[in-house]
Scaffold this motif. Structure first.
Motif, PDB file in Angstrom:
ATOM      1  N   SER A 151       0.343   5.766  -5.108  1.00 34.58           N
ATOM      2  CA  SER A 151      -0.619   5.707  -4.025  1.00 34.58           C
ATOM      3  C   SER A 151      -1.472   4.697  -3.958  1.00 34.58           C
ATOM      4  O   SER A 151      -2.835   4.847  -3.584  1.00 34.58           O
ATOM      5  CB  SER A 151      -1.371   6.966  -3.881  1.00 34.58           C
ATOM      6  OG  SER A 151      -0.306   8.209  -3.807  1.00 34.58           O
ATOM      7  N   LEU A 152      -1.030   3.424  -4.288  1.00 35.54           N
ATOM      8  CA  LEU A 152      -2.066   2.285  -4.351  1.00 35.54           C
ATOM      9  C   LEU A 152      -2.516   1.991  -3.196  1.00 35.54           C
ATOM     10  O   LEU A 152      -1.779   2.080  -1.970  1.00 35.54           O
ATOM     11  CB  LEU A 152      -1.316   1.212  -5.194  1.00 35.54           C
ATOM     12  CG  LEU A 152      -0.899   1.275  -6.661  1.00 35.54           C
ATOM     13  CD1 LEU A 152       0.069   0.101  -7.213  1.00 35.54           C
ATOM     14  CD2 LEU A 152      -2.397   0.827  -7.193  1.00 35.54           C
ATOM     15  N   LYS A 153      -3.845   1.300  -3.324  1.00 37.61           N
ATOM     16  CA  LYS A 153      -4.418   1.020  -1.984  1.00 37.61           C
ATOM     17  C   LYS A 153      -4.935  -0.274  -2.279  1.00 37.61           C
ATOM     18  O   LYS A 153      -4.981  -0.908  -3.407  1.00 37.61           O
ATOM     19  CB  LYS A 153      -6.030   1.775  -1.998  1.00 37.61           C
ATOM     20  CG  LYS A 153      -5.550   3.503  -1.814  1.00 37.61           C
ATOM     21  CD  LYS A 153      -6.983   4.210  -1.787  1.00 37.61           C
ATOM     22  CE  LYS A 153      -6.464   5.504  -1.891  1.00 37.61           C
ATOM     23  NZ  LYS A 153      -7.925   6.323  -1.888  1.00 37.61           N
ATOM     24  N   PRO A 154      -5.214  -1.194  -1.109  1.00 34.04           N
ATOM     25  CA  PRO A 154      -5.741  -2.567  -1.252  1.00 34.04           C
ATOM     26  C   PRO A 154      -6.923  -2.594  -2.086  1.00 34.04           C
ATOM     27  O   PRO A 154      -7.034  -3.738  -2.665  1.00 34.04           O
ATOM     28  CB  PRO A 154      -6.015  -3.017   0.359  1.00 34.04           C
ATOM     29  CG  PRO A 154      -5.070  -2.003   1.056  1.00 34.04           C
ATOM     30  CD  PRO A 154      -4.909  -0.795   0.307  1.00 34.04           C
TER      31      PRO A 154
ATOM     32  N   PRO B 269       0.726  -1.271   0.188  1.00 29.79           N
ATOM     33  CA  PRO B 269       0.043  -0.021  -0.041  1.00 29.79           C
ATOM     34  C   PRO B 269       0.983   1.199   0.216  1.00 29.79           C
ATOM     35  O   PRO B 269       1.829   1.503   0.838  1.00 29.79           O
ATOM     36  CB  PRO B 269      -0.742  -0.165   1.383  1.00 29.79           C
ATOM     37  CG  PRO B 269      -0.672  -1.613   1.611  1.00 29.79           C
ATOM     38  CD  PRO B 269       0.522  -2.098   1.049  1.00 29.79           C
ATOM     39  N   GLY B 270       0.450   2.075  -0.900  1.00 29.81           N
ATOM     40  CA  GLY B 270       1.298   3.535  -1.041  1.00 29.81           C
ATOM     41  C   GLY B 270       2.364   3.420  -2.138  1.00 29.81           C
ATOM     42  O   GLY B 270       2.964   4.182  -2.477  1.00 29.81           O
ATOM     43  N   GLY B 271       2.229   2.235  -2.586  1.00 28.27           N
ATOM     44  CA  GLY B 271       3.518   2.040  -3.597  1.00 28.27           C
ATOM     45  C   GLY B 271       2.977   2.426  -5.138  1.00 28.27           C
ATOM     46  O   GLY B 271       1.822   2.934  -5.156  1.00 28.27           O
TER      47      GLY B 271
ATOM     48  N   THR C  24      -1.923  -6.808  -7.375  1.00 28.52           N
ATOM     49  CA  THR C  24      -2.192  -7.074  -5.878  1.00 28.52           C
ATOM     50  C   THR C  24      -1.444  -5.924  -5.005  1.00 28.52           C
ATOM     51  O   THR C  24      -0.224  -5.959  -5.154  1.00 28.52           O
ATOM     52  CB  THR C  24      -1.502  -8.518  -5.628  1.00 28.52           C
ATOM     53  OG1 THR C  24      -2.109  -9.414  -6.521  1.00 28.52           O
ATOM     54  CG2 THR C  24      -2.242  -8.893  -4.190  1.00 28.52           C
ATOM     55  N   VAL C  25      -2.289  -5.174  -4.245  1.00 30.98           N
ATOM     56  CA  VAL C  25      -1.788  -4.515  -3.291  1.00 30.98           C
ATOM     57  C   VAL C  25      -2.006  -4.799  -1.860  1.00 30.98           C
ATOM     58  O   VAL C  25      -3.261  -4.849  -1.396  1.00 30.98           O
ATOM     59  CB  VAL C  25      -2.392  -2.928  -3.421  1.00 30.98           C
ATOM     60  CG1 VAL C  25      -1.841  -1.935  -2.578  1.00 30.98           C
ATOM     61  CG2 VAL C  25      -2.550  -2.514  -4.941  1.00 30.98           C
ATOM     62  N   SER C  26      -0.866  -5.196  -1.245  1.00 34.28           N
ATOM     63  CA  SER C  26      -0.919  -6.076   0.183  1.00 34.28           C
ATOM     64  C   SER C  26       0.311  -5.758   0.767  1.00 34.28           C
ATOM     65  O   SER C  26       1.505  -5.671   0.129  1.00 34.28           O
ATOM     66  CB  SER C  26      -1.401  -7.417  -0.191  1.00 34.28           C
ATOM     67  OG  SER C  26      -1.353  -8.064   1.114  1.00 34.28           O
ATOM     68  N   SER C  27       0.198  -5.695   1.911  1.00 35.79           N
ATOM     69  CA  SER C  27       1.349  -5.677   2.840  1.00 35.79           C
ATOM     70  C   SER C  27       1.703  -6.948   3.296  1.00 35.79           C
ATOM     71  O   SER C  27       2.882  -7.146   4.008  1.00 35.79           O
ATOM     72  CB  SER C  27       1.230  -4.742   4.191  1.00 35.79           C
ATOM     73  OG  SER C  27      -0.035  -5.062   4.735  1.00 35.79           O
TER      74      SER C  27
END
Length: 115
Positions: free
Chosen positions: A83-86, A14-16, A112-115
């Motif tokens: 500023s990618l979000k899940p 996230p945020g990437g 896929t947006v994930s930590s």
């Protein structure tokens, strides 16, 4: 027949940021518009960003200010995603519009947006 090939998807925190590219087998100026769409599991495919033949752009409200569509060359259109979000997690598709609707689709690239 026109071939559209998407690339650039992957896993990001996230945020990437990610940059997607769509390479067409024909000049993109031969289409009325090029668009990026996405489909998340259990959801309908939705328009994310669109660029008309004249260069006008439009974006889904959910991505305004974060995503940018651009023409890189006569055969390639890109989508810069910041500023990618899940909730941006989806398969992203490139679409080439004819006079009425999307005539050609790519096979998609997974983001896929994930930590």
């Amino acid at each position: 027949q026109v071939l559209l090939v998407e690339s650039g998807g992957g896993l990001v925190q996230p945020g990437g940021s990610l940059r997607l590219s769509c390479a067409a087998s024909r000049r993109i100026f031969s289409f009325n518009a090029m668009g990026w769409y996405r489909q998340a599991p259990g959801h309908e495919r939705e328009l994310v960003a669109r660029m008309s033949l004249g260069g006008s752009t439009s974006y889904a409200d959910s991505v305004k200010g974060r995503f940018t569509i651009s023409r890189d060359n006569k055969n390639t259109v890109s989508l810069q995603m910041n500023s990618l979000k899940p909730e941006d997690t989806a398969v992203y598709y490139c679409g080439a519009e004819g006079s009425v609707s999307v005539d050609y689709w790519g096979k998609g690239t997974l983001v896929t947006v994930s930590s």
